[in-house]
Design a protein around this motif. Structure first.
Motif, PDB file in Angstrom:
ATOM      1  N   VAL A   1     -68.412 -13.285  16.585  1.00  0.00           N
ATOM      2  CA  VAL A   1     -68.551 -11.965  15.956  1.00  0.00           C
ATOM      3  C   VAL A   1     -67.815 -10.871  16.734  1.00  0.00           C
ATOM      4  O   VAL A   1     -68.096  -9.695  16.568  1.00  0.00           O
ATOM      5  CB  VAL A   1     -70.039 -11.592  15.787  1.00  0.00           C
ATOM      6  CG1 VAL A   1     -70.693 -12.450  14.716  1.00  0.00           C
ATOM      7  CG2 VAL A   1     -70.799 -11.727  17.112  1.00  0.00           C
ATOM      8  N   GLN A   2     -66.867 -11.287  17.609  1.00  0.00           N
ATOM      9  CA  GLN A   2     -66.076 -10.329  18.381  1.00  0.00           C
ATOM     10  C   GLN A   2     -64.592 -10.712  18.316  1.00  0.00           C
ATOM     11  O   GLN A   2     -64.248 -11.899  18.275  1.00  0.00           O
ATOM     12  CB  GLN A   2     -66.524 -10.298  19.841  1.00  0.00           C
ATOM     13  CG  GLN A   2     -67.930  -9.727  20.045  1.00  0.00           C
ATOM     14  CD  GLN A   2     -67.959  -8.215  20.067  1.00  0.00           C
ATOM     15  OE1 GLN A   2     -67.902  -7.579  21.106  1.00  0.00           O
ATOM     16  NE2 GLN A   2     -68.035  -7.613  18.889  1.00  0.00           N
ATOM     17  N   LYS A   3     -63.718  -9.690  18.330  1.00  0.00           N
ATOM     18  CA  LYS A   3     -62.277  -9.934  18.199  1.00  0.00           C
ATOM     19  C   LYS A   3     -61.544  -9.961  19.536  1.00  0.00           C
ATOM     20  O   LYS A   3     -60.588 -10.714  19.706  1.00  0.00           O
ATOM     21  CB  LYS A   3     -61.649  -8.847  17.321  1.00  0.00           C
ATOM     22  CG  LYS A   3     -62.116  -8.859  15.874  1.00  0.00           C
ATOM     23  CD  LYS A   3     -61.459  -7.715  15.093  1.00  0.00           C
ATOM     24  CE  LYS A   3     -61.936  -7.682  13.654  1.00  0.00           C
ATOM     25  NZ  LYS A   3     -61.334  -6.543  12.900  1.00  0.00           N
ATOM     26  N   TYR A   4     -61.960  -9.126  20.484  1.00  0.00           N
ATOM     27  CA  TYR A   4     -61.206  -8.959  21.724  1.00  0.00           C
ATOM     28  C   TYR A   4     -62.104  -9.164  22.946  1.00  0.00           C
ATOM     29  O   TYR A   4     -63.267  -8.756  22.952  1.00  0.00           O
ATOM     30  CB  TYR A   4     -60.607  -7.553  21.815  1.00  0.00           C
ATOM     31  CG  TYR A   4     -59.783  -7.154  20.619  1.00  0.00           C
ATOM     32  CD1 TYR A   4     -58.469  -7.590  20.469  1.00  0.00           C
ATOM     33  CD2 TYR A   4     -60.326  -6.325  19.628  1.00  0.00           C
ATOM     34  CE1 TYR A   4     -57.707  -7.224  19.363  1.00  0.00           C
ATOM     35  CE2 TYR A   4     -59.576  -5.953  18.517  1.00  0.00           C
ATOM     36  CZ  TYR A   4     -58.269  -6.409  18.391  1.00  0.00           C
ATOM     37  OH  TYR A   4     -57.528  -6.039  17.292  1.00  0.00           O
ATOM     38  N   ILE A   5     -61.541  -9.810  23.973  1.00  0.00           N
ATOM     39  CA  ILE A   5     -62.213  -9.885  25.270  1.00  0.00           C
ATOM     40  C   ILE A   5     -61.236  -9.381  26.320  1.00  0.00           C
ATOM     41  O   ILE A   5     -60.117  -9.881  26.459  1.00  0.00           O
ATOM     42  CB  ILE A   5     -62.704 -11.304  25.620  1.00  0.00           C
ATOM     43  CG1 ILE A   5     -63.302 -11.308  27.041  1.00  0.00           C
ATOM     44  CG2 ILE A   5     -61.597 -12.354  25.476  1.00  0.00           C
ATOM     45  CD1 ILE A   5     -64.065 -12.579  27.382  1.00  0.00           C
ATOM     46  N   SER A   6     -61.643  -8.338  27.043  1.00  0.00           N
ATOM     47  CA  SER A   6     -60.823  -7.750  28.101  1.00  0.00           C
ATOM     48  C   SER A   6     -61.370  -8.206  29.457  1.00  0.00           C
ATOM     49  O   SER A   6     -62.565  -8.045  29.741  1.00  0.00           O
ATOM     50  CB  SER A   6     -60.860  -6.220  28.016  1.00  0.00           C
ATOM     51  OG  SER A   6     -60.278  -5.778  26.805  1.00  0.00           O
ATOM     52  N   LEU A   7     -60.492  -8.762  30.283  1.00  0.00           N
ATOM     53  CA  LEU A   7     -60.919  -9.306  31.569  1.00  0.00           C
ATOM     54  C   LEU A   7     -61.005  -8.184  32.603  1.00  0.00           C
ATOM     55  O   LEU A   7     -60.159  -8.028  33.485  1.00  0.00           O
ATOM     56  CB  LEU A   7     -59.948 -10.400  32.008  1.00  0.00           C
ATOM     57  CG  LEU A   7     -59.753 -11.541  30.993  1.00  0.00           C
ATOM     58  CD1 LEU A   7     -58.864 -12.629  31.576  1.00  0.00           C
ATOM     59  CD2 LEU A   7     -61.092 -12.115  30.540  1.00  0.00           C
ATOM     60  N   THR A   8     -62.051  -7.391  32.458  1.00  0.00           N
ATOM     61  CA  THR A   8     -62.256  -6.221  33.315  1.00  0.00           C
ATOM     62  C   THR A   8     -62.841  -6.579  34.680  1.00  0.00           C
ATOM     63  O   THR A   8     -62.644  -5.830  35.641  1.00  0.00           O
ATOM     64  CB  THR A   8     -63.202  -5.229  32.613  1.00  0.00           C
ATOM     65  OG1 THR A   8     -64.370  -5.945  32.168  1.00  0.00           O
ATOM     66  CG2 THR A   8     -62.534  -4.581  31.405  1.00  0.00           C
ATOM     67  N   ASP A   9     -63.610  -7.685  34.755  1.00  0.00           N
ATOM     68  CA  ASP A   9     -64.270  -8.065  36.014  1.00  0.00           C
ATOM     69  C   ASP A   9     -64.982  -6.868  36.643  1.00  0.00           C
ATOM     70  O   ASP A   9     -64.986  -6.699  37.866  1.00  0.00           O
ATOM     71  CB  ASP A   9     -63.255  -8.617  37.025  1.00  0.00           C
ATOM     72  CG  ASP A   9     -62.722  -9.985  36.636  1.00  0.00           C
ATOM     73  OD1 ASP A   9     -63.346 -10.657  35.806  1.00  0.00           O
ATOM     74  OD2 ASP A   9     -61.658 -10.367  37.158  1.00  0.00           O
TER      75      ASP A   9
ATOM     76  N   GLY B   1     -61.002 -17.521  17.771  1.00  0.00           N
ATOM     77  CA  GLY B   1     -60.254 -16.418  17.167  1.00  0.00           C
ATOM     78  C   GLY B   1     -60.190 -15.156  17.993  1.00  0.00           C
ATOM     79  O   GLY B   1     -59.647 -14.143  17.538  1.00  0.00           O
ATOM     80  N   MET B   2     -60.698 -15.193  19.230  1.00  0.00           N
ATOM     81  CA  MET B   2     -60.671 -13.996  20.064  1.00  0.00           C
ATOM     82  C   MET B   2     -59.301 -13.820  20.723  1.00  0.00           C
ATOM     83  O   MET B   2     -58.629 -14.793  21.058  1.00  0.00           O
ATOM     84  CB  MET B   2     -61.749 -14.055  21.152  1.00  0.00           C
ATOM     85  CG  MET B   2     -63.166 -13.966  20.634  1.00  0.00           C
ATOM     86  SD  MET B   2     -64.333 -13.600  21.990  1.00  0.00           S
ATOM     87  CE  MET B   2     -64.056 -11.840  22.209  1.00  0.00           C
ATOM     88  N   THR B   3     -58.915 -12.579  20.901  1.00  0.00           N
ATOM     89  CA  THR B   3     -57.703 -12.235  21.642  1.00  0.00           C
ATOM     90  C   THR B   3     -58.104 -11.911  23.077  1.00  0.00           C
ATOM     91  O   THR B   3     -58.978 -11.071  23.311  1.00  0.00           O
ATOM     92  CB  THR B   3     -56.995 -11.017  21.020  1.00  0.00           C
ATOM     93  OG1 THR B   3     -56.570 -11.354  19.698  1.00  0.00           O
ATOM     94  CG2 THR B   3     -55.801 -10.603  21.853  1.00  0.00           C
ATOM     95  N   VAL B   4     -57.475 -12.593  24.049  1.00  0.00           N
ATOM     96  CA  VAL B   4     -57.773 -12.364  25.458  1.00  0.00           C
ATOM     97  C   VAL B   4     -56.819 -11.304  26.006  1.00  0.00           C
ATOM     98  O   VAL B   4     -55.595 -11.465  25.949  1.00  0.00           O
ATOM     99  CB  VAL B   4     -57.629 -13.661  26.274  1.00  0.00           C
ATOM    100  CG1 VAL B   4     -57.873 -13.380  27.764  1.00  0.00           C
ATOM    101  CG2 VAL B   4     -58.619 -14.706  25.770  1.00  0.00           C
ATOM    102  N   VAL B   5     -57.380 -10.218  26.522  1.00  0.00           N
ATOM    103  CA  VAL B   5     -56.598  -9.127  27.106  1.00  0.00           C
ATOM    104  C   VAL B   5     -56.686  -9.266  28.622  1.00  0.00           C
ATOM    105  O   VAL B   5     -57.696  -8.924  29.233  1.00  0.00           O
ATOM    106  CB  VAL B   5     -57.126  -7.751  26.655  1.00  0.00           C
ATOM    107  CG1 VAL B   5     -56.260  -6.646  27.235  1.00  0.00           C
ATOM    108  CG2 VAL B   5     -57.176  -7.671  25.138  1.00  0.00           C
ATOM    109  N   ALA B   6     -55.623  -9.795  29.228  1.00  0.00           N
ATOM    110  CA  ALA B   6     -55.642 -10.064  30.664  1.00  0.00           C
ATOM    111  C   ALA B   6     -55.078  -8.919  31.496  1.00  0.00           C
ATOM    112  O   ALA B   6     -55.460  -8.741  32.657  1.00  0.00           O
ATOM    113  CB  ALA B   6     -54.869 -11.344  30.956  1.00  0.00           C
ATOM    114  N   ASP B   7     -54.177  -8.122  30.895  1.00  0.00           N
ATOM    115  CA  ASP B   7     -53.514  -7.057  31.668  1.00  0.00           C
ATOM    116  C   ASP B   7     -54.326  -5.765  31.662  1.00  0.00           C
ATOM    117  O   ASP B   7     -53.892  -4.717  31.177  1.00  0.00           O
ATOM    118  CB  ASP B   7     -52.104  -6.812  31.135  1.00  0.00           C
ATOM    119  CG  ASP B   7     -52.073  -6.514  29.644  1.00  0.00           C
ATOM    120  OD1 ASP B   7     -53.027  -6.884  28.938  1.00  0.00           O
ATOM    121  OD2 ASP B   7     -51.078  -5.910  29.172  1.00  0.00           O
ATOM    122  N   VAL B   8     -55.525  -5.849  32.223  1.00  0.00           N
ATOM    123  CA  VAL B   8     -56.415  -4.689  32.321  1.00  0.00           C
ATOM    124  C   VAL B   8     -56.084  -3.904  33.588  1.00  0.00           C
ATOM    125  O   VAL B   8     -55.907  -4.485  34.672  1.00  0.00           O
ATOM    126  CB  VAL B   8     -57.892  -5.136  32.349  1.00  0.00           C
ATOM    127  CG1 VAL B   8     -58.810  -3.935  32.563  1.00  0.00           C
ATOM    128  CG2 VAL B   8     -58.256  -5.870  31.064  1.00  0.00           C
TER     129      VAL B   8
END
Length: 324
Positions: free
Chosen positions: A221-229, A285-292
């Motif tokens: 139920v989510q589209k994006y995951i940002s690797l903020t740590d 189907g999630m987009t991984v955003v690594a360049d945080v």
């Protein structure tokens, strides 16, 4: 018939007592994680070791998936003695012992090894030693890993991307203050309610370690995951003071050893989830955003860090930073 009776008596006489005797003590251990969650697997090992080392005298029944209530309700149950044990995020324990809030400072730990060294060192011991005054006994610390941000609105790379997002947070004053400082709209909510809230758009996103995101099916139920740590999530294994005081000194040592071993197992399970977890979320189907831009997030929290130094003491924060 006589031969059968003799054979049965011999079988019973040679059978280990623990194999057929009822336990002297049965304890319920509640947690919110599902059966595949690292902490649930670790608590399964804990229960097995307790049963083995006490020859079956003590049995631990692990009840996951929020069967005994959300984190806060279960901790209250441990205080009251209606729940015997639980393993929970220290971010929830803050509601019962404010000293634990120091562990919620964003970007406090460099990595899992650094966090575990702090938790197993003097600061961790000091925190555990203060719990009996709050009606709780802590057996061991572990961790769920670093928290990442998910949402349905947009990829988040900088603090500006967070502005206006409705983010589910734990029921934790510091978490709420941090997300508010970043410009989000923090919404405290118990974990069992989050999936539906995300699905229905009550909140835009949430933040949790990768393992928790997977085990709670948030990737559906989510589209994006940002690797903020942005924060490490410690775990603590709690036991009711009334139960703990009823244990013999020998059994207390058994519990302490089993708790430490269980947290080591939890670490292994967390590492395993991280290895494959992002691929799992991608497959959903999630987009991984690594360049945080983590430096930008830290800079945005500059003022609130000054408050942390006043509240917890610069010396303590320095001691954490210098722990190896």
């Amino acid at each position: 018939m006589r031969k059968l009776l003799v054979a049965a008596i011999v079988a019973l006489a040679t059978c280990p007592t623990w194999a057929w005797a009822a336990p002297d003590m049965t304890l319920n251990l509640g947690l919110v994680g599902g059966p595949k969650a690292p902490e649930a697997i670790a608590m399964g090992q804990f229960a097995e070791e307790i049963k083995d080392k006490t020859d079956g005298r003590i049995e631990i029944r692990v009840q996951g998936g929020g069967a005994l209530g959300g984190d806060r309700e279960v901790i209250e149950g441990v205080q009251l003695g209606t729940v015997d044990m639980t393993v929970v995020s220290t971010s929830i324990v803050v509601n019962f012992d404010p000293d634990f809030a120091i562990l919620d400072i964003p970007f406090l730990f460099r990595d899992f090894d650094h966090a575990q060294a702090v938790l197993d060192g003097p600061i961790g011991k000091e925190l555990l030693d203060g719990l009996p005054q709050k009606g709780l006994v802590g057996l061991a610390f572990g961790g769920m890993g670093f928290r990442e941000l998910t949402n349905n609105a947009k990829p988040v790379k900088t603090p500006d991307d967070v502005k206006g997002l409705k983010i589910r947070t734990q029921q934790n004053e510091m978490h709420i203050a941090v997300w508010r400082e970043l410009g989000a709209l923090p919404t405290p909510m118990a974990i069992p309610e989050v999936y539906t809230a995300l699905q229905q758009g009550v909140v835009d996103g949430q933040e949790n370690p990768v393992g928790a995101i997977i085990n709670n099916r948030f990737g559906e139920v989510q589209k994006y995951i940002s690797l903020t740590d942005h924060a490490f999530t410690p775990l603590v294994l709690l036991i009711s003071p009334s139960v703990y005081s009823s244990l013999s000194e020998e059994d207390k040592q058994v519990f302490a050893t089993a708790a430490k071993n269980a947290m080591a197992r939890n670490r292994k399970e967390v590492d395993a989830v991280l290895t494959s977890g992002l691929e799992t979320l991608k497959s959903q189907g999630m987009t991984v955003v690594a360049d945080v831009d983590k430096a930008a997030f830290r800079a945005k929290l500059g003022d609130i860090y000054k408050e942390f130094a006043k509240r917890f003491g610069e010396d303590r924060l320095k001691a954490i930073d210098e722990t190896k």
